[in-house]
Design an enzyme around this catalytic site. Structure first.
Site, PDB file in Angstrom:
ATOM      1  N   THR A 260      -2.422   7.041   5.980  1.00  0.00           N
ATOM      2  CA  THR A 260      -1.638   6.587   4.830  1.00  0.00           C
ATOM      3  C   THR A 260      -1.482   7.708   3.820  1.00  0.00           C
ATOM      4  O   THR A 260      -2.323   8.605   3.730  1.00  0.00           O
ATOM      5  CB  THR A 260      -2.331   5.443   4.072  1.00  0.00           C
ATOM      6  OG1 THR A 260      -3.591   5.898   3.589  1.00  0.00           O
ATOM      7  CG2 THR A 260      -2.497   4.219   4.907  1.00  0.00           C
ATOM      8  N   ASP A 261      -0.418   7.635   3.037  1.00  0.00           N
ATOM      9  CA  ASP A 261      -0.453   8.338   1.772  1.00  0.00           C
ATOM     10  C   ASP A 261      -1.508   7.630   0.929  1.00  0.00           C
ATOM     11  O   ASP A 261      -1.878   6.486   1.188  1.00  0.00           O
ATOM     12  CB  ASP A 261       0.913   8.307   1.083  1.00  0.00           C
ATOM     13  CG  ASP A 261       1.115   9.490   0.148  1.00  0.00           C
ATOM     14  OD1 ASP A 261       0.099  10.056  -0.311  1.00  0.00           O
ATOM     15  OD2 ASP A 261       2.266   9.855  -0.124  1.00  0.00           O
ATOM     16  N   TRP A 262      -2.004   8.312  -0.078  1.00  0.00           N
ATOM     17  CA  TRP A 262      -3.166   7.802  -0.815  1.00  0.00           C
ATOM     18  C   TRP A 262      -2.803   6.551  -1.626  1.00  0.00           C
ATOM     19  O   TRP A 262      -2.020   6.601  -2.564  1.00  0.00           O
ATOM     20  CB  TRP A 262      -3.721   8.901  -1.719  1.00  0.00           C
ATOM     21  CG  TRP A 262      -4.762   9.747  -1.053  1.00  0.00           C
ATOM     22  CD1 TRP A 262      -5.994  10.047  -1.563  1.00  0.00           C
ATOM     23  CD2 TRP A 262      -4.714  10.400   0.229  1.00  0.00           C
ATOM     24  NE1 TRP A 262      -6.704  10.837  -0.672  1.00  0.00           N
ATOM     25  CE2 TRP A 262      -5.949  11.062   0.437  1.00  0.00           C
ATOM     26  CE3 TRP A 262      -3.764  10.467   1.237  1.00  0.00           C
ATOM     27  CZ2 TRP A 262      -6.243  11.792   1.589  1.00  0.00           C
ATOM     28  CZ3 TRP A 262      -4.046  11.189   2.386  1.00  0.00           C
ATOM     29  CH2 TRP A 262      -5.266  11.834   2.553  1.00  0.00           C
TER      30      TRP A 262
END
Length: 729
Positions: A260-262
């Site tokens: 994931t992106d954060w």
């Protein structure tokens, strides 16, 4: 299972070269080891592996000697060390790096070989810093010049981005470090990026927004992919059934890890079932302060474990994630022949400088204003805050702790030792800030008057302006609010030109800007964000030590509504806060300008040189092709000027009288050619006929139309020197 491995091994022996065979046998051996490891892991140990344990790491299994995975932000340098549980920096003394030019500059080189050098160099530094995953490169399509993060990407054309991203990935991964290609997909703006639901046609999805990611997977063999923040057709991209399960993992056979992106995870069951492998950054700070062992409360942590224990999700779903993670580890941190990497060094700085000089784009050069002779004893007024402002800091997650950053002013002073250099800021922004705009401490009128006085005293003026890495500029987390130059630069340039007509502009930005002052200056060059060697690269071009050869990787519109995303109103950009419809469809960038006959300020592929070139004798190897043929386009390219230089021959192809809506023409090939004075070379650019197909929504597959096509050859999308008609049978 043993029988399967024997059959595959026999197939490999009969059908592959020795090198490929060895690689595949090693792969099969790793898969056997992974099978045995998975059988030894407890359910809890496996669940722990699929979510973060700190800001930038996910856990291994100490009991079995399985190491952690460590990640670092990119894509144009390895970010400084971040604390375990907060976004603050650790303040190490040994994490300074080479800051490479931003990826817009890399794309502007139109040089895939240089992209390989760039990737290898940054990969060496990531490996030296003991990183397993580099969070880059970025290849989201440049759709609007307001996107705050465009500087991290490779422009508006999917073919160019595809050709430039593959060698970057391969270069990084030679070091035993995974490239994590981002942001998959349709993260084409920063405003509302964490929630906006993007609706786009299948044709635009497959023809514009997916190709570079497909090339990254199929050709670059990327070991990891980062999911985007936004939604696509009602599902978040980091756990999207169509994007991840169907397209990425089934159609493209991606065998790596989806990260994931954060903070981009939103639902446990969807994250489990719809293709996510490692969850990072969940929670407002990545770590909630109200719970002990907060990482256990990620969506893919205790909530996931509970669903597995209840039988609501099969353990095979978890095993697939763990298998991918272990495969990534065998390629990186558990690889037996992994290089050691190297810290920032002169060779890396040389690559950064080379990318900078090849990426700088000369946009205007009236009366041969550039190059400026470095041997003359003249007075040069260098005006503009960007002449001295550091640009490796700021910008969001891509900010860097560079061991050195040569400013434009410093580079000019070093090269122009015979000149009298005077500097005036002229204008001022506030300090770099992420998520907010900070006011300047300087008085604008005083700065302007100082600049005008300096210009009056000078033989020539070099205005170093543009954007910066603060909020509402070229920065993550927010978009620009205007196409105009900020901080009163337009007005300042108009007044400077009145007191000194010998003025050249050096634009430092990752985005297109409006230029109402263009007719009043003699020269303009687009200098991007060039990293550690900024001043040296700019001085190389200013002085003529290097001949500019960069080409624009995106279109500069004359006004904002000339851009297709903005032409269709707010629902197209930025959306209504909930939904957004890409009404520009497949007509992105030059495709829109060409097809609708809207003249740009500067076209995609455009860039001047200090010499001149002539393209002639354009022809194809034949006139009729089948769908399995390769189309060979050849031409002569001659340097008709007085000095050596490089030109980019560009081949576009269009389909007149198509059965579907099409762009007038699309880039299908390019070739960068180095030529000495008076030298002539014959070059050939080869294009698969199958690449002329369009995505047919009626059959959910590609269709290659029969009939006539036009081959356009030139050195910019709006400068075609010859056309050739061909036929697909």
């Amino acid at each position: 299972m043993k029988t399967f491995y024997k059959i595959v091994a026999l197939f490999l022996i009969l059908n592959m070269s020795h090198a490929t065979y060895s690689q595949e046998i090693n792969f099969l051996n790793s898969e056997k080891k992974i099978d045995s490891i998975i059988s030894l892991l407890t359910l809890k140990e496996k669940v722990d592996m699929v979510h973060a344990q700190s800001k930038f790491s996910s856990p291994g299994v100490d009991r079995l000697g399985i190491p952690e995975l460590w990640m670092s932000d990119g894509p144009h340098g390895v970010r400084a060390e971040i604390n375990w549980d907060s976004w603050s920096y650790s303040k190490w003394t040994n994490d300074s790096i080479t800051a490479f030019p931003a990826l817009t500059c890399l794309a502007a080189t139109f040089n895939p070989d240089l992209s390989a050098d760039y990737g290898f160099s940054i990969g060496e530094e990531a490996r030296y810093r003991k990183k397993d995953v580099l969070l880059g490169p970025g290849i989201n399509i440049y759709r609007t010049p307001l996107n705050g993060r465009n500087f991290e990407y490779m422009g508006e054309d999917p073919y160019l981005a595809s050709k430039m991203v593959v060698p970057y990935i391969q270069g990084v991964q030679k070091n035993g470090v995974a490239a994590c290609v981002k942001h998959y997909i349709l993260n084409n703006q920063e405003l509302w990026r964490d929630k906006i639901n993007v609706e786009v046609s299948d044709r635009a999805l497959y023809e514009i927004y997916l190709p570079a990611f497909k090339a990254a997977v199929k050709e670059g063999k990327a070991w990891s992919i980062m999911g985007a923040y936004n939604q696509f057709r009602g599902q978040y991209c980091s756990h999207n059934e169509l994007l991840l399960n169907k397209i990425l993992k089934e159609d493209w056979q991606f065998d790596g890890v989806v990260i994931t992106d954060w903070g981009a995870t939103h639902n446990t069951k969807q994250a489990a079932l719809y293709g996510l492998d490692i969850e990072m950054g969940t929670g407002t700070n990545g770590l909630t302060t109200s719970k002990e062992n907060a990482y256990d409360y990620y969506y893919l942590a205790n909530p996931f474990l509970k669903l597995l224990k209840n039988g609501e999700i099969e353990e095979s779903v978890l095993n697939d994630k763990v298998r991918r993670i272990l495969r990534l580890m065998f390629r990186t941190t558990m690889s037996s022949n992994r290089p050691l990497g190297r810290m920032n060094n002169q060779e890396h700085l040389d690559v950064a400088r080379k990318v900078g000089t090849e990426g700088i784009v000369l946009l205007k050069n009236k009366d041969s204003f550039f190059p400026v002779n470095p041997n003359k004893k003249i007075t040069i007024a260098v005006i503009g805050e960007n002449a001295t402002r550091p640009m490796t800091v700021g910008g969001g997650s891509s900010e860097l702790k560079a061991k050195q950053e040569i400013s434009p002013l410093q580079g000019i002073k070093e090269r122009y030792k015979n000149a009298n250099i005077i500097h005036a800021m002229g204008y001022a922004s506030g300090p770099s800030a992420y998520g907010r705009v900070l006011p300047s401490k300087f008085d604008a009128n005083t700065l302007k008057q100082e600049a005008l006085e300096a210009a009056k005293k000078a033989d020539i003026v070099l205005f170093v302006g543009g954007l910066n890495k603060s909020h509402h500029q070229d920065c993550e987390g927010g978009d620009r609010q205007s196409l105009e130059l900020p901080f009163g630069q337009n007005e300042l340039l108009e007044q400077l030109a009145k007191v000194n007509p010998n003025i050249g502009v050096v634009l430092v930005s990752g985005n297109a800007v409006a230029m109402p002052w263009l007719d009043h200056v003699k020269g303009v060059m687009q200098a991007w964000y060039l990293g550690s060697e900024t001043g040296h690269a700019i001085a190389d071009i200013l002085s003529g030590d290097e001949n500019p050869s960069g080409k624009l990787p995106f279109t500069f519109p004359k006004k904002l509504n000339d851009n297709a995303a903005h032409y269709f109103g707010e629902i197209s950009y930025p959306g209504n806060g909930i939904n957004q419809v890409y009404k520009d469809d497949i007509l992105v960038g030059y495709r829109w300008h060409d097809t609708k006959h809207i003249k740009p300020l500067f076209a995609f592929g455009y860039g001047l040189s200090y010499t001149t070139f002539k393209i002639s004798e354009v022809k194809t190897d034949k006139k009729k092709y089948s769908k399995t043929d390769k189309i060979s386009v050849s031409c002569n390219i001659e340097n008709t000027g007085d000095i050596s230089g490089a030109e980019v021959v560009q081949v576009y192809i269009g389909k007149p009288k198509s059965e579907v809506k099409r762009a007038l023409k699309e880039l299908k090939g390019f070739y960068k050619v180095e030529l000495s004075k008076n030298e002539i070379k014959n070059i050939t650019i080869t294009i698969d006929a199958s690449k002329l197909a369009y995505y047919n929504e009626a059959i959910s597959d590609w269709t290659l139309e029969k009939g006539d096509y036009i081959v356009y050859v030139g050195n910019a999308s709006d400068h075609i020197v010859e056309k050739v008609k061909i036929e697909i049978e």
